[in-house]
Motif scaffolding. Sequence first.
Motif, PDB file in Angstrom:
ATOM      1  N   ASN A  77      -3.486   0.588 -12.565  1.00 18.17           N
ATOM      2  CA  ASN A  77      -2.758   0.147 -11.386  1.00 18.17           C
ATOM      3  C   ASN A  77      -3.478   0.686 -10.161  1.00 18.17           C
TER       4      ASN A  77
ATOM      5  N   SER B  69       0.831  -1.200   0.000  1.00 16.07           N
ATOM      6  CA  SER B  69       0.000   0.000   0.000  1.00 16.07           C
ATOM      7  C   SER B  69       0.860   1.243   0.000  1.00 16.07           C
TER       8      SER B  69
ATOM      9  N   MET C  67      -3.804  -0.350  -7.049  1.00 21.16           N
ATOM     10  CA  MET C  67      -3.123  -0.259  -5.763  1.00 21.16           C
ATOM     11  C   MET C  67      -2.352   1.053  -5.658  1.00 21.16           C
ATOM     12  N   ASN C  68      -1.758   1.442  -6.766  1.00 20.26           N
ATOM     13  CA  ASN C  68      -1.000   2.678  -6.830  1.00 20.26           C
ATOM     14  C   ASN C  68      -1.898   3.904  -6.789  1.00 20.26           C
TER      15      ASN C  68
END
Lengths: 456, 425
Positions: free
Chosen positions: B355, B244, B357-358
């Motif tokens: 992406n 994270s 999570m990013n």
Amino acid sequence: MRDRMQEALRGSGADYAEIRIEREEGTALSFRGAELDQIVTGSSVGGMARALVRGGWGIVTFNDLSELREKLREAAACARLVARERGELAEVSRIEQAIPAPAMERDFRGVPVAEKKRVIEQYNDLMLGLHPRIHTTHASYSDRYRQVYFANSEGSYFEDTRPDVTVALTAVARDGNLVQQGRERVGRAGGFEAAVGLEAKAEAAARRAADLLAAPPVQGGSYTVVLDPQLGGVFAHEAFGHLSEADHVYENEKLRELMTLGKRFGPNHLNIVDDGSLPGGRGTHLLDDEGVPTRKTHLVKDGILVGRLHNRETAAKMGEAVTGNARAVGWSFAPIVRMTNTYIEPGTASFEDLIRDIELGLYARDMMGGQTMMEMFTFSAAYGYMIRSGEVAELVRDVVLTGNVFQTLHNIDLIADDLAWDDGGGGCGKGGQSPLPVGLGSPHVRMREVVVGGRQ
Amino acid sequence: MIERALELASGYGPAEITFAQGRSTRAEYEDDRLKQVGVAQGSHLGVRVIVDGRLGRASATDPREAEAVVARAVELAEFGSEVKFDFPGSAVAPQVKTYDPEVERTPKAELVAAGAEMLALVKAYNAEIKVGAGASWSVGERRLVNSSGLDLSDRGSRFTIGVGGVLVRGTDILFAGHGRDWRTKGAAPREVAARAIAKFRLAERTADVASKPMPVIFTPAGSFVLLASLLMGVNGKNVLKGDSPLAGRLGDEIAAPGFSLSDNATVDYAPASGAYDDEGTPRRKVDIITGGRLASFLYDLETASKAGAQSTGHGRGGGASNLVIAPGDTSLAELVKGTAEGLLVDSVMGLGQSNIMNGDFSVNVSLGYKIEQGEIVGRVKNTMFAGNVYDALMRVEAVGSEPEWIGSLCAPPLLVGALSVVAQK
């Protein structure tokens, strides 16, 4: 089982009734980074009683297999609330069949958990060790052995066994705040042999993740785009295939008008097919979940819309032949119109022909995901390369393609001769039923004027 | 059966047995017609056992298989992940209302009638819209026992109605709809239909969009664009693993000062409310972001024990319950009025393909509107926008004053400063 089911079907009071019972067992395990994340086994038994009364469906689902007759009566009572005018199902031949399981070189039910874990751990270690920038990994394995028992009030009965194995390998590379991933998957209606020997895929996933760290994001804009076979398959499935599902179309006049058979949908060289009978396909079954034999159905032939996918109800309503596309993802779901193995047929061009005259374009590769909302589609390539002056040039990331499917199909101007199948472990979602194993195939395909998202 | 399974499993180590069963009834309309009425019954038995510090899990639908399930869980534990937690004993939990007996007394005919009413209202607005609608209820009971002496039984009810439709004009296809999901029978079909109709009304005209950066107002439903990444970011396991981008940032300013987010399972009758989580941990209101500062991650037992934290009542897996974004003081009308050129976004597609999570997003607007000189001028088509959630959160310029429940999310509209917009001509 058969006797109990057929006995219960007598006297439901419905115009048509069926019972489908499924037993399923499976194992799933996954690594995250160097550690095992989870390992779990499950077994389930469940069923559905479905009744049709004057065109209205009543559905009862259950885990408790007792009193099947009572469940059918309740399904019929539900159906009577829906009943309207005369409703019918396309006529099909009575079937009676016990379908043998697809060949499994090694039945995964007999493979020790220790071995399943070891095989996946090896792939995981390979990914972790490939490049110093590999920050974490996800490596997962799942198997599922599904036995289906079906009986209906027309006297049909079948049993089918559907093993499915998937391995998904994802490597995540990181450089400061920049995170990129590489992903490889295998999915097969088969045995444990599908899960072994995937070392090259593990390495490819990790290498791509690391390479993408150094790649710039694609510049947003409109490009001539060449799709690789994996993305071409997603496009055929997501952007077009779902529009060919007759349940979307049959009671909606305007959609029916859009999807009128005989209408031109693309250039002469465009052919799109769904084939549930294709040997070895991930979406292959001998019979669909209404007991209808699967078959090869041309959706687009020579650029003309010539067919669509049906269950028994939509085929009767539209006066077209059944295609064997009624599929349920599990016991708690009614079969709905679904694709099986969907593909774009190969053309005659070579890959070089596709890129030769592109001054500035994009070669989009592999899929990360796809979604459509009727005419609009969005799908993400896992990675891409710019095409500059007829040559494949630098690697780029964040490749998201979007557009209107009707325009985009017309904009397909070249199709290569290199049909390939995606044996990915992905699945299709529709009507809350996911993931349904499907096959996706395509050659390289070139399309003009595709909008590519990105930061400007 | 459950006692026997616990006794058996406890012989190997700390153990937990969960048995849940439920039933539901629904009426579904498709393409202007009642399509099906359905009834469902289900059951689930789950076993977790920790043998020599390793966790084994197994499940089945048939509670009579309890002993075999215990045996499988024990067998798997040898290969399971190493864990450091023990199952919780009895503890004081909040009083939360989750069950309304009226819900399961709803006759099938009433569900059928609710759908019919919503359908008729949408058709009365525009007969060309092909309408889908649904009404359903479900109730479930659970018993959870573990080797630490916990023996809890709880139950919940849920009542859901919704209506939506598709309007086809040439090759243009428009989807819009609205729904309401609650643990009581409060929602009026009339109100739900009115909300769906309002969306179609706003979309009657279409508007052109130029490709350039512009501010975006997210409706409560549209705010999922921002929350999807954020929820992954505050998930305790993602933090523990260092995946994270929020790892190590507790107390930091990660959003504009006007932005506060909490997870609250203690709201009476909200869809994801409950006194205990899936592991028997009492739940409470957890502030995730307070005044723009990151206040807490979400933990289950396993992850909390590894992170040196306490479970926040988010077993299993650290998933959220009800998410509540604190309202601000600007009405949606004022937000629109103050926007010279921008988008109002209600739903998108393609979320999760970047992406995530990013925090990156690059999405296609499936239902959204163009704002010009403080007015909504029409629906946008073939329009994408892109950005990063963590950047966007810092640039939340205004928080609306009218929160609304969308499933288990309670959010006001949010105005985010310029995001990159790409339109296809």
